[in-house]
Design an enzyme around this catalytic site. Structure first.
Site, PDB file in Angstrom:
ATOM      1  N   CYS A   2     -20.813 -38.300 -42.016  1.00  0.00           N
ATOM      2  CA  CYS A   2     -22.022 -38.262 -41.197  1.00  0.00           C
ATOM      3  C   CYS A   2     -22.616 -39.664 -41.150  1.00  0.00           C
ATOM      4  CB  CYS A   2     -23.071 -37.336 -41.817  1.00  0.00           C
ATOM      5  SG  CYS A   2     -22.523 -35.636 -41.967  1.00  0.00           S
ATOM      6  N   GLY A  28     -19.858 -38.921 -36.623  1.00  0.00           N
ATOM      7  CA  GLY A  28     -20.009 -37.477 -36.457  1.00  0.00           C
ATOM      8  C   GLY A  28     -20.414 -37.154 -35.040  1.00  0.00           C
ATOM      9  N   ASN A 100     -25.449 -38.337 -46.058  1.00  0.00           N
ATOM     10  CA  ASN A 100     -24.025 -38.414 -45.733  1.00  0.00           C
ATOM     11  C   ASN A 100     -23.293 -38.156 -47.030  1.00  0.00           C
ATOM     12  OD1 ASN A 100     -21.454 -39.123 -44.777  1.00  0.00           O
ATOM     13  ND2 ASN A 100     -21.769 -41.278 -45.265  1.00  0.00           N
ATOM     14  N   GLY A 101     -22.352 -37.225 -47.015  1.00  0.00           N
ATOM     15  CA  GLY A 101     -21.590 -36.945 -48.228  1.00  0.00           C
ATOM     16  C   GLY A 101     -21.345 -35.463 -48.376  1.00  0.00           C
ATOM     17  N   TYR A 255     -10.551 -46.374 -41.867  1.00  0.00           N
ATOM     18  CA  TYR A 255     -10.706 -45.622 -40.633  1.00  0.00           C
ATOM     19  C   TYR A 255     -12.144 -45.336 -40.217  1.00  0.00           C
ATOM     20  CZ  TYR A 255     -10.419 -41.485 -37.589  1.00  0.00           C
ATOM     21  OH  TYR A 255     -10.573 -40.601 -36.571  1.00  0.00           O
ATOM     22  N   ASP A 361      -0.416 -46.901 -37.026  1.00  0.00           N
ATOM     23  CA  ASP A 361      -1.611 -46.050 -37.032  1.00  0.00           C
ATOM     24  C   ASP A 361      -2.339 -46.230 -38.367  1.00  0.00           C
ATOM     25  OD1 ASP A 361      -3.506 -44.282 -36.154  1.00  0.00           O
ATOM     26  OD2 ASP A 361      -2.149 -42.596 -35.856  1.00  0.00           O
TER      27      ASP A 361
END
Ligand code: SF4
Length: 489
Positions: A2, A28, A100-101, A255, A361
């Protein structure tokens, strides 16, 4: 995964929150929310993208120089509207909070809060547990005006009970802005100042890019186990409350985070370039005849350019992404992931025809996306297709907030790279080593000694991750996917 933002400003903060949330939309895309304060709280939450949820009407209605924003991908709790953050409790004072978490012992906390403190959690969102623990800790101190020591004691109470990752920002009405990061500092959190009035404005966010876009400077990390309190007079107080080894999430650099962000003082772009350089050294040893290096857009671009440069190979952006389709990794259901690969990526056939292609990737999770891409490239007439992931094999569920929690789904769980190559239809699969992933980050900061690498090596930094907890989380995920599929039918 998030994104959070909190601002204690001099003017209305809605526009800043909106812009700041757009900058971390990648964290998110399921739901978003904003709560502002000007003597009372004003709330707007909804499912979908930030740009679709908030309108001019909300800009008019959500007044106040203090506010929190959140953009959410569901972890615990699925994607229901009532689980969208920020959350609010009325007592003591009135508190709003976003995080966030993922709290690993959420179920245990939910029971504790109800049975011991008679607090009912009304959603399946783990933030509600943190918020109520924090509120309970403040209430027990029973003071009219909160001072920093009261805040820090309440945060220490949360640390004592909540296991997992949580980067939190909150506001206590007429008392001040608070931010804290779990004892291991797993997920990122930064704060900064903007001198735009007699007293500065302050902001807290998941990624530095949000603060850049809102013109906040003097950006620093909220440290692992640290709490920050900015009182009603804008005095800033910080305290180191827990003393565990700082272990940031390695996958942020691979990422999650934007390349222009700094996570714990390490620029994400530079880290991805390092990852490309280190992987190129390993690829060189394989003596593969490669004609062209092609990234899987967007996150692989920085590493792929460096691989091509280091190996003196042609680099071509021959997979074209439709920017208006969501990222497949963070779409909730596998059915959606399968359908969306072709819609999301289209090959430029001439760049693949009769070539030996090295696709790059960021990772291989379930293998569905990789398989679909390899198939597309072969259909364009490629002679050989090699597939390089610039992160190590993913084998273990993330219990700290990332949607890859079902153990059986990882293609690398019981397969070696040759078996994976066979499964995705590639001639060879090459992975980054975990040592090189850590090295790529440490090349930019000598300060970072420990990391969370649990999804690669199964070592959960917080401890306390029992097989029962893993099963619980997997069940939650499956149920929430099923709920979403029902909603989508
Ligand atoms: S398990 Fe993996 S994705 Fe989850 S916090 Fe740790 S490194 Fe990040």
């Amino acid at each position: 995964m998030c994104g959070v933002i909190g601002i204690f400003g001099n003017d209305d903060v809605f526009q800043d929150l909106y812009q700041g949330l757009l900058a971390i939309q990648h964290r998110g895309q399921d739901s978003a929310g904003i709560i502002t304060y000007n003597g009372r709280f004003h709330t707007k939450k909804g499912n979908g993208l930030v740009r679709d949820i908030f309108t001019a009407e909300h800009a008019n209605r959500l007044r106040g120089n203090i506010g929190l924003g959140h953009t959410r991908y569901p972890t615990i709790g699925g994607g229901r509207g009532e689980d969208a953050q920020p959350f609010q409790v009325n007592a003591p004072f009135g508190i709003i909070m976003a995080h966030n978490g993922n709290v690993v012992n959420y179920t245990e906390l939910k029971t504790l809060l109800f049975e011991k403190y008679h607090r009912l959690l009304n959603s399946d969102n783990d933030l509600e547990a943190i918020l109520n623990l924090f509120a309970q800790e403040l209430e027990e101190q029973n003071v009219r005006q909160l001072r920093p020591e009261h805040i820090f004691k309440a945060v220490a109470g949360v640390f004592k009970r909540a296991v997992g990752s949580y980067s939190v920002v909150g506001y206590i009405a007429e008392q001040g802005l608070v931010a804290f990061r779990d004892p291991y500092g797993i997920k990122p959190l930064v704060w900064g100042a903007r001198r735009d009035g007699i007293v500065p404005s302050y902001a807290v966010a998941s990624e530095s890019v949000s603060l850049n876009i809102m013109n906040f400077g003097d950006i620093k990390d909220v440290g692992a186990g640290q709490a920050l309190f900015i009182d009603r007079n804008r005095n800033v107080f910080k305290k180191q409350i827990a003393h565990c080894p700082h272990s940031p999430c390695l996958f942020e650099w691979v990422y999650f985070a934007r390349p222009d962000s700094f996570i714990d003082e390490v620029n994400v772009y530079r880290c991805r370039v390092n990852l490309g350089r280190l992987l190129a050294d390993d690829i060189k040893k394989l003596h593969l005849a490669i004609d062209v290096v092609v990234p899987v857009p967007d996150s692989a671009r920085d590493a792929a350019i460096e691989i091509a440069r280091k190996l003196n190979l042609k680099y071509r952006e021959a997979l074209v992404k439709n920017r208006y389709i969501g990222r497949t990794f963070i779409m909730p259901a596998d059915r959606e992931r399968k359908n969306s690969v072709r819609m999301k990526l289209n090959p430029i056939a001439s760049e693949f025809k009769d070539k030996n292609v090295l696709l790059v990737d960021d990772s291989i999770v379930r293998g569905n996306t990789s398989r679909a891409i390899v198939r597309m490239v072969r259909e364009c007439g490629a002679r050989h297709v090699y597939f390089a992931a610039y992160s190590p094999p993913l084998r273990h569920p993330c219990v700290y907030g990332i949607d890859m929690q079902t153990r059986t789904e990882f293609i690398a769980r019981h397969s070696d790279p040759d078996q994976i190559a066979k499964k995705i239809g590639a001639d060879k699969v090459i992975y980054q080593t975990l040592d090189n992933l850590k090295k790529a980050v440490r090349m930019e900061s000598k300060k970072l000694k420990h990391f969370c690498a649990a999804c690669f090596n199964g070592e959960y930094v917080t401890g306390n991750v029992t097989p029962e907890i893993l099963e619980d989380i997997e069940r939650e995920r499956k149920e929430s996917w099923e709920k979403q599929l029902d909603l989508n039918v």
